[in-house]
Design an enzyme around this catalytic site. Sequence first.
Site, short mmCIF file in Angstrom:
data_model
loop_
_atom_site.label_atom_id
_atom_site.label_comp_id
_atom_site.label_asym_id
_atom_site.label_seq_id
_atom_site.Cartn_x
_atom_site.Cartn_y
_atom_site.Cartn_z
N LYS A 77 0.85 -1.20 0.00
CA LYS A 77 0.00 0.00 0.00
C LYS A 77 0.88 1.25 0.00
CE LYS A 77 -4.00 1.86 2.62
NZ LYS A 77 -4.86 1.65 3.79
N SER A 152 -9.74 1.55 2.67
CA SER A 152 -8.86 2.30 1.79
C SER A 152 -7.76 1.46 1.12
CB SER A 152 -8.19 3.43 2.57
OG SER A 152 -7.37 2.89 3.60
N SER A 176 -9.86 -0.65 7.03
CA SER A 176 -9.31 -0.55 5.66
C SER A 176 -8.59 -1.77 5.13
CB SER A 176 -8.39 0.65 5.55
OG SER A 176 -9.16 1.81 5.38
N1 GLN Z 1 -13.21 3.98 6.24
C1 GLN Z 1 -12.55 4.48 7.40
C2 GLN Z 1 -12.20 5.93 7.19
O1 GLN Z 1 -12.56 6.46 6.21
C3 GLN Z 1 -11.37 3.65 7.75
C4 GLN Z 1 -10.14 3.96 6.98
C5 GLN Z 1 -8.97 3.12 7.37
O2 GLN Z 1 -9.10 2.10 8.05
N2 GLN Z 1 -7.82 3.59 6.99
O3 GLN Z 1 -11.58 6.55 8.00
#
Ligand code: GLN
Length: 484
Positions: A77, A152, A176
């Site tokens: 990532k 994400s 994410s």
């Molecule tokens: N969807 C969550 C957010 O928008 C989690 C994102 C993540 O785990 N990086 O913050």
Amino acid sequence: MITRLSAAEIAREIAARKVSAVEVAQACLGRIASLDEGYGCFLKVDADQTLAQARAAQAKIDSGEAGPLAGVPVAVKDNLSTEGLETTCASKILKGYVPPYDATVVSRLKAGGMPILGKTNLDEFAMGTSTENSAFQVTRNPWDPTRSPGGSSGGSAAAVCAEMAPLGLGSDTGGSIRQPAALCGVVGFKPTYGRCSRYGLVAFASSLDQIGPLARTVEDAALLAEVVTGHDPRDSTSLPDSTIRSDGLKKSSLKGVRFALPKELFSDSNEPGVLEQVQAAIETLRREGAAFGEVSMPSIVYGVTTYYIIAPAEASSNLARFDGVRYGPRAEEGAEHVGVVERTRAEGFGHEVKARIMIGTYALSAGYYDAYYLRAQQVRSRMRREMDAVFQGCDAILSPTSPVVAFKIGELSKDPLALKLLDYCTIPANLGGNPGVSLNCGFSGGLPVGLQLVGPAMADERLLQIAYSVEQALPEAHRRPPVP
Ligand code: GLN
């Protein structure tokens, strides 16, 4: 075709000299070159670097000093620092930034002889649930390219799903790793907070962030977890004796394994198709000897609200370092410091990131701290106590991972609240610091449905063992997407 094999199988083929680390890397790079235009998983691929790492890995293998996954390549990532390889967090503010050092997890991949295939797309600074918030490109779901892979860590999840990479690394602050795993029908594992060093992970919300594997099998996820976890003096929150051991995984029955089903996570805010598949999986596991008990964790309903105060508050502080002075592009016009910082941030950050910085700054400001941040921390403590109490009577909490299957690209991007509500099932494990894993349990309308298991803190090995047994019991755990 080598790219179809699991990481464990590839490692065995390499060890048996049936294929070399370089040939495996070439096969993955070839697949990326021919397929990724259609999926947008990778922001950066540097084939020369990958092949050099593969040659180094093969040399280690030849000299007999290689780790268990030596030669197996990984998609990383793009919020993980990679020395000499651009790291942007999918943000314009870091465009062109080439880190001078590797994140600890990246050094561990290299030490284990695992070549890096490239840097995968994400929502900008990991803020999002669809990988649509990237400043550079949209990633598509291999099950249906008109749909989101989740986010994400959508780039890593889709790359693993489409067999461009046998393994991926993601980060999980509110879901994410697990949510994109669910939407892509692969396995995603978030270790206990503190078991995987965050050194070199570009911080989003430091008290919640945790790095972990995306894979096509539980065994592969456990093998990669073993490579990347373990104590690191460079992360002050890293726990002692934190390496996750994968060698104990065995085919064992679910007899006597006790699952808690929090009624708050089985509400009708889940799509009917998701609930049906999870219920069907529960029936299968029950026939295998597992026991189920309904529990209530009342503070779960405040999870999303709590998270969306704590995470932006920490983000507003963490992202203050991006001022155009030390990293990435700088707004050049004018010489005075404040103006340059203002313009750099105005031009460099996308809408969602700005919104979160503003929400976080507001929640932390003098007059509102008690009303928001302090309150949120209190709810977080309460949720932890509720989870601890539930774990007195069970081995794992079972629920859907995501209340929906993969949604159409663009369908929710105009509705930030709806997107945030999708984190409902995954957030509790982050607030509690617990390990969580998502694996595929079935299909609704032809799209994968994720099953989430959350365990007590530090019980990562036990959780992976349970997930492994669940995976053996579920016939739909390993279907392939319709990708050439
Ligand atoms: N969807 C969550 C957010 O928008 C989690 C994102 C993540 O785990 N990086 O913050």
